[in-house]
Design a protein around this motif. Sequence first.
Motif, PDB file in Angstrom:
ATOM      1  N   GLU A   1       1.899   1.692  -3.556  1.00  0.00           N
ATOM      2  CA  GLU A   1       0.796   2.028  -4.461  1.00  0.00           C
ATOM      3  C   GLU A   1       0.242   3.428  -4.207  1.00  0.00           C
ATOM      4  O   GLU A   1      -0.040   4.163  -5.147  1.00  0.00           O
ATOM      5  CB  GLU A   1      -0.336   1.015  -4.308  1.00  0.00           C
ATOM      6  CG  GLU A   1      -0.009  -0.334  -4.893  1.00  0.00           C
ATOM      7  CD  GLU A   1      -1.139  -1.334  -4.684  1.00  0.00           C
ATOM      8  OE1 GLU A   1      -2.310  -0.922  -4.555  1.00  0.00           O
ATOM      9  OE2 GLU A   1      -0.828  -2.545  -4.635  1.00  0.00           O
ATOM     10  N   VAL A   2       0.088   3.801  -2.955  1.00  0.00           N
ATOM     11  CA  VAL A   2      -0.563   5.076  -2.628  1.00  0.00           C
ATOM     12  C   VAL A   2       0.399   6.254  -2.727  1.00  0.00           C
ATOM     13  O   VAL A   2       0.039   7.316  -3.228  1.00  0.00           O
ATOM     14  CB  VAL A   2      -1.225   5.003  -1.230  1.00  0.00           C
ATOM     15  CG1 VAL A   2      -1.754   6.357  -0.800  1.00  0.00           C
ATOM     16  CG2 VAL A   2      -2.344   3.960  -1.235  1.00  0.00           C
TER      17      VAL A   2
ATOM     18  N   GLN B   1      -8.885   6.636  -1.499  1.00  0.00           N
ATOM     19  CA  GLN B   1      -7.543   6.517  -2.086  1.00  0.00           C
ATOM     20  C   GLN B   1      -6.586   5.718  -1.214  1.00  0.00           C
ATOM     21  O   GLN B   1      -5.461   5.451  -1.611  1.00  0.00           O
ATOM     22  CB  GLN B   1      -6.970   7.909  -2.346  1.00  0.00           C
ATOM     23  CG  GLN B   1      -7.730   8.666  -3.398  1.00  0.00           C
ATOM     24  CD  GLN B   1      -7.210  10.068  -3.564  1.00  0.00           C
ATOM     25  OE1 GLN B   1      -6.190  10.449  -3.004  1.00  0.00           O
ATOM     26  NE2 GLN B   1      -7.926  10.867  -4.335  1.00  0.00           N
ATOM     27  N   ARG B   2      -7.014   5.296  -0.035  1.00  0.00           N
ATOM     28  CA  ARG B   2      -6.126   4.596   0.894  1.00  0.00           C
ATOM     29  C   ARG B   2      -5.841   3.157   0.504  1.00  0.00           C
ATOM     30  O   ARG B   2      -4.960   2.547   1.070  1.00  0.00           O
ATOM     31  CB  ARG B   2      -6.726   4.590   2.306  1.00  0.00           C
ATOM     32  CG  ARG B   2      -6.736   5.944   2.923  1.00  0.00           C
ATOM     33  CD  ARG B   2      -7.246   5.888   4.322  1.00  0.00           C
ATOM     34  NE  ARG B   2      -7.259   7.246   4.853  1.00  0.00           N
ATOM     35  CZ  ARG B   2      -7.236   7.554   6.119  1.00  0.00           C
ATOM     36  NH1 ARG B   2      -7.234   6.592   7.021  1.00  0.00           N
ATOM     37  NH2 ARG B   2      -7.234   8.801   6.504  1.00  0.00           N
ATOM     38  N   TRP B   3      -6.556   2.613  -0.423  1.00  0.00           N
ATOM     39  CA  TRP B   3      -6.486   1.178  -0.658  1.00  0.00           C
ATOM     40  C   TRP B   3      -5.827   0.813  -1.971  1.00  0.00           C
ATOM     41  O   TRP B   3      -5.962  -0.302  -2.455  1.00  0.00           O
ATOM     42  CB  TRP B   3      -7.878   0.566  -0.524  1.00  0.00           C
ATOM     43  CG  TRP B   3      -8.474   1.057   0.741  1.00  0.00           C
ATOM     44  CD1 TRP B   3      -9.566   1.845   0.897  1.00  0.00           C
ATOM     45  CD2 TRP B   3      -7.932   0.874   2.051  1.00  0.00           C
ATOM     46  NE1 TRP B   3      -9.749   2.151   2.222  1.00  0.00           N
ATOM     47  CE2 TRP B   3      -8.759   1.573   2.946  1.00  0.00           C
ATOM     48  CE3 TRP B   3      -6.831   0.186   2.557  1.00  0.00           C
ATOM     49  CZ2 TRP B   3      -8.513   1.599   4.327  1.00  0.00           C
ATOM     50  CZ3 TRP B   3      -6.597   0.217   3.924  1.00  0.00           C
ATOM     51  CH2 TRP B   3      -7.430   0.913   4.786  1.00  0.00           C
ATOM     52  N   GLY B   4      -5.096   1.737  -2.556  1.00  0.00           N
ATOM     53  CA  GLY B   4      -4.320   1.417  -3.743  1.00  0.00           C
ATOM     54  C   GLY B   4      -5.184   1.061  -4.928  1.00  0.00           C
ATOM     55  O   GLY B   4      -6.286   1.570  -5.087  1.00  0.00           O
TER      56      GLY B   4
ATOM     57  N   CYS C   1      -1.902   7.658   6.947  1.00  0.00           N
ATOM     58  CA  CYS C   1      -2.892   8.242   6.038  1.00  0.00           C
ATOM     59  C   CYS C   1      -3.614   9.429   6.664  1.00  0.00           C
ATOM     60  O   CYS C   1      -3.849  10.437   5.998  1.00  0.00           O
ATOM     61  CB  CYS C   1      -3.894   7.183   5.597  1.00  0.00           C
ATOM     62  SG  CYS C   1      -3.218   5.970   4.455  1.00  0.00           S
TER      63      CYS C   1
ATOM     64  N   VAL D   1      -4.931  11.588   3.512  1.00  0.00           N
ATOM     65  CA  VAL D   1      -5.260  10.738   2.367  1.00  0.00           C
ATOM     66  C   VAL D   1      -6.746  10.399   2.466  1.00  0.00           C
ATOM     67  O   VAL D   1      -7.181   9.833   3.469  1.00  0.00           O
ATOM     68  CB  VAL D   1      -4.420   9.446   2.360  1.00  0.00           C
ATOM     69  CG1 VAL D   1      -4.834   8.530   1.225  1.00  0.00           C
ATOM     70  CG2 VAL D   1      -2.944   9.781   2.279  1.00  0.00           C
TER      71      VAL D   1
ATOM     72  N   LEU E   1       0.818  -1.210   0.000  1.00  0.00           N
ATOM     73  CA  LEU E   1       0.000   0.000   0.000  1.00  0.00           C
ATOM     74  C   LEU E   1       0.850   1.258   0.000  1.00  0.00           C
ATOM     75  O   LEU E   1       0.525   2.234  -0.679  1.00  0.00           O
ATOM     76  CB  LEU E   1      -0.948   0.005   1.209  1.00  0.00           C
ATOM     77  CG  LEU E   1      -2.174  -0.885   1.061  1.00  0.00           C
ATOM     78  CD1 LEU E   1      -2.925  -0.977   2.380  1.00  0.00           C
ATOM     79  CD2 LEU E   1      -3.091  -0.365  -0.030  1.00  0.00           C
TER      80      LEU E   1
END
Length: 77
Positions: free
Chosen positions: A12-13, A63-66, A54, A59, A9
Motif C-alpha cells: 500500500e505505501v 503516510q505509514r499506515w496505508g 519507513c 516516510v 503495508l
Amino acid sequence: MRYREFAELVDEVFGPAYGRALVREQVLPRLDDRTPAEALEAGLEPRDVWHALCDALDVPEPQRWGRDDRRQAPPAR
C-alpha cells in the motif's frame, strides 16, 4: 503487527513492485546492515522492521499506515 500486515503495508505505501524490491534489497543500518527480508527471517518483529524501513526512507508518520487511517503499529522499541 503480523507478517501479513507488514506485507500489506509494503504494497500500500510503496506499491507492490517497488515495495517488494525494497524488502529484498534495501540494506538498513538500523537492522544491523540487513535487508528487511533478512531481518524478518532472523526473527525481528515486523513492527520494528516496518519502522526501520519507513525511517530510512523518510516516510511521514501519517503516510505509514496505508489506506486505513485507523491502522497503526505500536511505536518501535
